[in-house]
Design a protein around this motif. Structure first.
Motif, mmCIF file in Angstrom:
data_model
loop_
_atom_site.group_PDB
_atom_site.id
_atom_site.type_symbol
_atom_site.label_atom_id
_atom_site.label_comp_id
_atom_site.label_asym_id
_atom_site.label_seq_id
_atom_site.Cartn_x
_atom_site.Cartn_y
_atom_site.Cartn_z
ATOM 1 N N PHE A 214 -14.184 130.066 -37.887
ATOM 2 C CA PHE A 214 -15.634 130.564 -38.504
ATOM 3 C C PHE A 214 -16.172 130.604 -40.086
ATOM 4 O O PHE A 214 -17.202 129.654 -40.539
ATOM 5 C CB PHE A 214 -16.627 132.285 -38.130
ATOM 6 N N ALA A 215 -14.947 131.275 -40.536
ATOM 7 C CA ALA A 215 -15.269 130.530 -42.584
ATOM 8 C C ALA A 215 -15.666 129.595 -42.263
ATOM 9 O O ALA A 215 -15.906 129.275 -43.777
ATOM 10 C CB ALA A 215 -14.494 131.848 -43.291
ATOM 11 N N GLU B 263 -17.670 145.473 -34.631
ATOM 12 C CA GLU B 263 -16.758 145.528 -36.665
ATOM 13 C C GLU B 263 -16.689 144.092 -36.255
ATOM 14 O O GLU B 263 -16.431 143.546 -37.816
ATOM 15 C CB GLU B 263 -16.149 146.284 -36.365
ATOM 16 N N LYS B 264 -16.109 143.284 -35.759
ATOM 17 C CA LYS B 264 -16.115 141.944 -36.008
ATOM 18 C C LYS B 264 -17.930 140.975 -36.725
ATOM 19 O O LYS B 264 -17.642 140.744 -37.802
ATOM 20 C CB LYS B 264 -15.995 140.915 -34.764
ATOM 21 N N LEU C 46 -21.113 138.765 -40.613
ATOM 22 C CA LEU C 46 -22.401 138.549 -42.021
ATOM 23 C C LEU C 46 -21.357 138.807 -43.446
ATOM 24 O O LEU C 46 -22.392 138.763 -44.084
ATOM 25 C CB LEU C 46 -23.159 140.179 -41.550
ATOM 26 N N ASP C 47 -20.140 139.967 -43.520
ATOM 27 C CA ASP C 47 -19.821 140.312 -45.017
ATOM 28 C C ASP C 47 -19.414 138.897 -45.547
ATOM 29 O O ASP C 47 -19.601 138.014 -46.467
ATOM 30 C CB ASP C 47 -18.391 140.923 -45.050
ATOM 31 N N ALA C 48 -18.499 137.596 -44.149
ATOM 32 C CA ALA C 48 -17.982 136.036 -44.739
ATOM 33 C C ALA C 48 -18.925 135.280 -44.775
ATOM 34 O O ALA C 48 -19.247 135.165 -46.167
ATOM 35 C CB ALA C 48 -17.631 135.950 -43.619
ATOM 36 N N CYS C 49 -20.513 135.685 -43.779
ATOM 37 C CA CYS C 49 -21.699 134.441 -44.881
ATOM 38 C C CYS C 49 -22.344 135.336 -45.949
ATOM 39 O O CYS C 49 -22.773 134.214 -46.517
ATOM 40 C CB CYS C 49 -23.345 135.204 -44.038
ATOM 41 N N SER C 50 -22.247 136.725 -46.444
ATOM 42 C CA SER C 50 -23.366 137.001 -47.669
ATOM 43 C C SER C 50 -21.464 136.496 -48.987
ATOM 44 O O SER C 50 -22.542 135.860 -49.734
ATOM 45 C CB SER C 50 -22.975 138.172 -47.596
ATOM 46 N N GLU C 51 -20.876 136.161 -48.760
ATOM 47 C CA GLU C 51 -19.623 135.980 -49.380
ATOM 48 C C GLU C 51 -20.063 134.241 -49.855
ATOM 49 O O GLU C 51 -20.016 133.972 -50.474
ATOM 50 C CB GLU C 51 -18.851 136.111 -49.106
ATOM 51 N N LEU C 52 -20.646 133.799 -48.560
ATOM 52 C CA LEU C 52 -20.524 132.056 -48.699
ATOM 53 C C LEU C 52 -21.893 131.663 -49.076
ATOM 54 O O LEU C 52 -22.910 130.419 -49.012
ATOM 55 C CB LEU C 52 -20.258 131.483 -46.949
#
Length: 424
Positions: free
Chosen positions: A149-150, A186-187, A192-198
């Motif tokens: 995904f990332a 949790e996943k 969503l955290d990965a989206c925020s980082e990207l």
């Protein structure tokens, strides 16, 4: 699932042609040894000259080529990697600039062919006037693992000035995560955290003059309001739908009721203020979800190899929410994009345009009239693209009345069950 054959001119002929392409859902396990999935259908016939003519009428300035492959659809060249996109373009199109929005769903980049398709998207800025912004809306099912995904979203973020995303069911599967997450919620947080980082948007905002609103959703069985097909025995949802085993939920959420769908719907409440701001700022709004908002956006049960499909595709909560958002939109200014079923779709229902533009599985693309070249679909270029794009099932229902009380199996479905299943 291969629903994408050209429709014939007469109603009976159209139904017959649709037969060869009818398919049920991509998450369902195959019961027949001859099929990888229960819903795989026969190979698609070539597109008709009528459909080839329709492809030529496109919005000026919306032409794109994948690297090494011609494209003949309403897609536009996409922008340079984020670092090369001007700050004013990343924040929103400057006055007088061209804003373009593309849509796609069901990327499934765990398949190497699909990841290669993503990587072949051009990185150079397209033919937009001024410092315009090209944005991409991704309506769920990007990849089964967090790492894939990332990687996928990082590539897309490098190609487009803005990327929007909502989670699909495959995105929340745990079976290949090696115990990394306690449950699918949790996943979800990790994605969503990965989206925020990207820098991937998972909340509402304006792109030029267009408001884009992601809507979280999940399906529930009671979404299905049409008469069941009882003439054949089919596998239960628990046996056929991989979500029931690949996802894991807290004890207060269950597949048998509306609790999961209601939980995801309430996630949208946190964006209430942002949604209201977008509604007040724009006369044109695009909402999007992974799941299906109306049962009319799926073929009738008698047309499907898996007649229980409507029980695992959509949400009444989703339709009510998007209806409220679009309540004041008129004259082609309201659009909702969805995914999940892999049926290409473009139709207007009660003044809202509904679009599904799935990349889907490699085997499906080989058997449908819409080749991968038309993706990502350009739905907006300083205004919504008014042309309805050709897709087998929405074309069929744009011309033929739905018969939800008719439970007589379509001939191709009857043949399928006669071969692989026992009739009552």
């Amino acid at each position: 699932m291969t629903p994408h054959l050209p429709a014939a001119s007469s109603s009976s002929a159209t139904t017959s042609r649709a037969a060869a392409a009818a398919a049920a859902h991509h998450h369902l396990l195959g019961a027949a040894a001859a099929h990888n999935h229960l819903l795989d259908a026969a190979a698609a016939a070539p597109s008709s000259p009528h459909h080839r003519r329709r492809w030529r009428r496109r919005v000026p300035g919306c032409g794109l080529r994948l690297r090494g492959a011609p494209v003949r659809c309403c897609a536009a060249a996409v922008p340079a990697p984020q670092a090369a996109v001007p700050a004013r373009a990343r924040a929103g199109a400057a006055p007088g600039a061209t804003t373009r929005v593309f849509v796609v769903s069901d990327l499934h980049t765990d398949y190497p062919d699909n990841m290669e398709w993503v990587r072949r998207l051009p990185a150079e800025v397209g033919a937009g006037e001024g410092a315009g912004l090209d944005a991409l809306v991704v309506a769920g099912d990007v990849a089964e693992t967090r790492d894939n995904f990332a990687r996928t979203m990082e590539v897309l973020r490098g190609r487009f000035g803005a990327v929007f995303y909502v989670p699909g069911n495959h995105d929340l599967w745990l079976r290949r995560e090696g115990g990394r997450y306690m449950d699918s919620l949790e996943k979800l947080t990790a994605l969503l955290d990965a989206c925020s980082e990207l820098g991937v948007d998972t909340g509402p905002r304006m792109i030029g003059d267009l408001g884009i609103i992601p809507l979280f959703s999940w399906y529930h069985k009671s979404f299905d309001k049409e008469k069941d097909v009882n003439s054949v025995r089919v596998p239960s949802l628990e046996m056929a739908c991989k979500d029931f085993h690949a996802c894991k939920w807290p004890s207060d959420l269950a597949n048998d009721d509306e609790s999961i769908a209601l939980y995801f719907d309430k996630l949208n409440d946190k964006n209430h203020d942002a949604i209201e701001e977008v509604k007040n700022s724009s006369k044109q709004i695009l909402t999007f979800s992974h799941f299906v908002p109306r049962q009319e956006l799926c073929p009738e049960k008698r047309m499907l190899y898996y007649p229980y499909l409507p029980k695992v595709i959509g949400s009444d909560f989703l339709e009510r929410r998007l209806r409220d958002i679009h309540s004041n939109r008129k004259d082609g200014a309201a659009c909702h994009v969805f995914g999940h079923t892999h049926f290409c779709w473009d139709s207007v229902v009660d003044e809202i345009r509904y679009i599904q533009a799935p990349l889907a599985y490699p085997r499906e693309r080989k058997r449908r009239m819409n080749s991968e070249g038309w993706l990502p679909f350009c739905v907006y270029r300083d205004g919504f693209n008014p042309e309805i794009y050709p897709a087998l099932w929405s074309d069929y229902y744009n011309k033929n009345k739905r018969e939800p009380e008719n439970t007589q199996l379509a001939p191709w479905v009857a043949r399928h069950f006669a071969k692989y299943h026992k009739f009552h």
